[in-house]
Scaffold this motif. Structure first.
Motif, mmCIF file in Angstrom:
data_model
loop_
_atom_site.group_PDB
_atom_site.id
_atom_site.type_symbol
_atom_site.label_atom_id
_atom_site.label_comp_id
_atom_site.label_asym_id
_atom_site.label_seq_id
_atom_site.Cartn_x
_atom_site.Cartn_y
_atom_site.Cartn_z
ATOM 1 N N SER A 98 -47.334 25.211 -111.697
ATOM 2 C CA SER A 98 -45.888 25.003 -111.600
ATOM 3 C C SER A 98 -45.450 23.735 -112.329
ATOM 4 O O SER A 98 -46.224 22.796 -112.514
ATOM 5 C CB SER A 98 -45.464 24.910 -110.136
ATOM 6 O OG SER A 98 -45.727 26.115 -109.453
ATOM 7 N N THR B 15 -52.376 23.632 -109.821
ATOM 8 C CA THR B 15 -50.983 24.037 -109.930
ATOM 9 C C THR B 15 -50.688 24.533 -111.333
ATOM 10 O O THR B 15 -51.180 23.980 -112.320
ATOM 11 C CB THR B 15 -50.019 22.888 -109.590
ATOM 12 O OG1 THR B 15 -48.662 23.340 -109.768
ATOM 13 C CG2 THR B 15 -50.247 21.672 -110.490
ATOM 14 N N ASP C 77 -49.988 28.124 -107.209
ATOM 15 C CA ASP C 77 -50.507 26.855 -106.693
ATOM 16 C C ASP C 77 -51.499 27.161 -105.573
ATOM 17 O O ASP C 77 -51.257 28.033 -104.739
ATOM 18 C CB ASP C 77 -49.371 25.981 -106.158
ATOM 19 C CG ASP C 77 -48.221 25.859 -107.153
ATOM 20 O OD1 ASP C 77 -48.449 25.339 -108.255
ATOM 21 O OD2 ASP C 77 -47.110 26.307 -106.815
ATOM 22 N N ASP D 286 -48.452 29.362 -102.852
ATOM 23 C CA ASP D 286 -48.320 27.951 -102.510
ATOM 24 C C ASP D 286 -49.598 27.432 -101.873
ATOM 25 O O ASP D 286 -50.368 28.189 -101.272
ATOM 26 C CB ASP D 286 -47.196 27.740 -101.494
ATOM 27 C CG ASP D 286 -45.809 27.793 -102.102
ATOM 28 O OD1 ASP D 286 -45.702 27.848 -103.338
ATOM 29 O OD2 ASP D 286 -44.829 27.781 -101.331
ATOM 30 N N GLY E 236 -44.523 25.137 -106.439
ATOM 31 C CA GLY E 236 -43.352 25.407 -107.247
ATOM 32 C C GLY E 236 -43.199 26.899 -107.434
ATOM 33 O O GLY E 236 -43.658 27.690 -106.599
ATOM 34 N N SER E 237 -42.614 27.299 -108.544
ATOM 35 C CA SER E 237 -42.308 28.717 -108.754
ATOM 36 C C SER E 237 -43.483 29.514 -109.304
ATOM 37 O O SER E 237 -43.405 30.735 -109.401
ATOM 38 C CB SER E 237 -41.114 28.848 -109.708
ATOM 39 O OG SER E 237 -41.401 28.233 -110.955
ATOM 40 N N ALA E 238 -44.593 28.829 -109.654
ATOM 41 C CA ALA E 238 -45.754 29.520 -110.221
ATOM 42 C C ALA E 238 -46.917 29.454 -109.231
ATOM 43 O O ALA E 238 -46.736 29.212 -108.046
ATOM 44 C CB ALA E 238 -46.126 28.917 -111.572
#
Length: 448
Positions: free
Chosen positions: A368, A366, A347, A323, A343-345
């Motif tokens: 995500s 990012t 960043d 993050d 998000g979930s990926a």
């Protein structure tokens, strides 16, 4: 060190994915991006990347980075090696002039400031000892240049030893000189990276390295800080009470590091005007944290941005993988608040600036398409985030195409708009045509 190596290998693997790769949930690239005023790219057939943007005193702006192209917009450049690259734009966003600086080695520009006399100072790391560079002490050296208002070299100086010595940021000092920060390969230097080694012996892999020069580039002093492992400074600001505050990351838990949190921590170091350590603070969780930039705040504190993989100790939230992590300190280095965005990926935050309303502008990347990132256009996208003074997210915007797009810096203009800069491998962006490998990309957005 092993964990950082695995992390970097992962990033390298990402960079090898071709432009046809997409992820589940990806948005198609729109013909017109929301709030985008214009898009400009500058490049040749090689790789061309910015690292820093500033608004200039004449209402224009300047972008600084590096390039290895010798064609396209770089047709006057002759060697296929990285050179420092500076582009100056007028108040109407037209390119006024551009210049490259370097020699036959690998020279990579990282940061620019406009100086009090209307000229510029630029820094980065360089291998050359020919062309524009008069000296090199080893592999990469810190290379700082003072320029006049049209980009002509007034003086240049190289500082380093036999190993990798990198500079990433600089400030003009109250006496008209300069202070720049980065890291020292202290093992290769045999501990010679400071004029006074009384507090530290040669002990580490890399150290925070701060160097103070006068207005002619002559060395006043240099000091290093760190422990027995890997410690690297990226951003620097002048302290509110004088001296300098450097931000980066540390893998160490000894010598100057007194309160390690985990694998890699944000590390913030405050020194006085003579380079004496006043305070230091480690921030993070048990995972990997890497700080990339620092800014002074109007209340006498500091804000730092980078990335976190943690969800414990001082990191109260993680959205998945890495993050953006924004941290606020008071003037003595005590943590006041911290915020995670993502998000979930993957960043990451690369720069932070104070905005006119007292909030913060963050530029990063990012991958995500969920959480705080509401869109993704194919792979790693430019990501611009605006928060209030307490770090609450006000808005965010992704920008990119099917290729790899990384934003490194952004500014709020005096008119209240925003300009972000980065590198792009995408071939499907509107109003531009990719010119080769990585293009230097500039995007201007409105505040609405």
């Amino acid at each position: 060190m092993k964990k950082l190596w695995a992390f970097l290998v992962g990033l390298l693997a990402i960079s090898c994915i071709d432009d046809s790769y997409t992820v589940e949930g990806v948005d198609s690239t729109p013909s017109d991006f929301t709030n985008v005023i214009w898009i400009k790219n500058f490049a040749g057939s090689g790789d061309d990347s910015p690292r820093s943007i500033i608004e200039t005193k004449d209402g224009g702006f300047a972008v600084f980075g590096f390039t290895n192209s010798t064609d396209g917009d770089l047709s006057e450049k002759s060697l296929i090696v990285n050179d420092y690259w500076l582009l100056k734009f007028d108040s109407a966003s037209n390119l006024e002039w551009q210049k490259t600086y370097g020699g036959s080695g690998d020279d990579r520009g990282q940061a620019i400031i406009q100086t009090s006399d209307g000229g510029y100072a630029i820094t980065g790391y360089a291998q050359s000892d020919d062309g524009d560079a008069s000296n090199n002490e080893g592999f990469h050296d810190n290379w700082i240049l003072k320029l006049d208002g049209t980009g002509n070299i007034l003086w240049e100086k190289s500082f380093g030893f036999s190993g990798h010595d990198h500079s990433y940021d600089l400030v003009e000092t109250v006496d008209g000189g300069f202070f720049f920060s980065g890291f020292l390969d202290v093992t290769s230097s045999n501990g010679a990276g400071a004029t006074d080694k009384s507090s530290l012996s040669a002990h580490g892999v890399g150290e925070f390295w701060g160097t103070k020069v006068d207005n002619s580039g002559e060395l006043n002093w240099r000091k290093y800080f760190g422990g027995t492992n890997n410690d690297r400074a990226h951003g620097v600001v002048e302290g509110h009470d004088g001296g300098y505050v450097m931000a980066g990351f540390t893998e160490s838990e000894d010598f100057d590091i007194t309160n390690s949190k985990g694998s890699y921590d944000f590390w913030v170091v405050k020194v006085d005007k003579n380079g004496l350590l006043e305070w230091e603070e480690s921030l993070g969780g048990t995972g990997i944290e890497q700080a990339q930039d620092i800014a002074r705040t109007s209340d006498g504190g500091y804000v730092i941005v980078g990335s976190t993989f943690s969800n414990d100790i001082q990191v109260t939230k993680n959205n998945g993988e890495s993050d953006v992590w924004l941290v606020k300190l008071n003037g003595e280095g005590a943590l006041q608040w911290q915020k995670s965005f993502g998000g979930s990926a993957f960043d990451n935050g690369n720069s932070v600036k104070l905005t006119a309303d007292g909030g913060f502008l963050i530029a990063g990347t990012t991958k995500s398409f969920d959480g705080d990132a509401t869109q993704n256009f194919g792979e790693n996208d430019f990501w611009l985030l605006k928060t209030d003074s307490e770090g609450q997210l006000l808005w965010q915007q992704s920008f990119g195409g099917l290729g790899l797009d990384f934003a490194y810096d952004a500014i709020e203009t005096s008119e209240g708009d925003y300009i972000m800069v980065g590198e792009s491998a995408s071939k499907d962006l509107p109003d531009t045509e990719n010119k080769g490998g990585l293009d230097l990309l500039i995007v201007k957005l409105s505040q609405d």
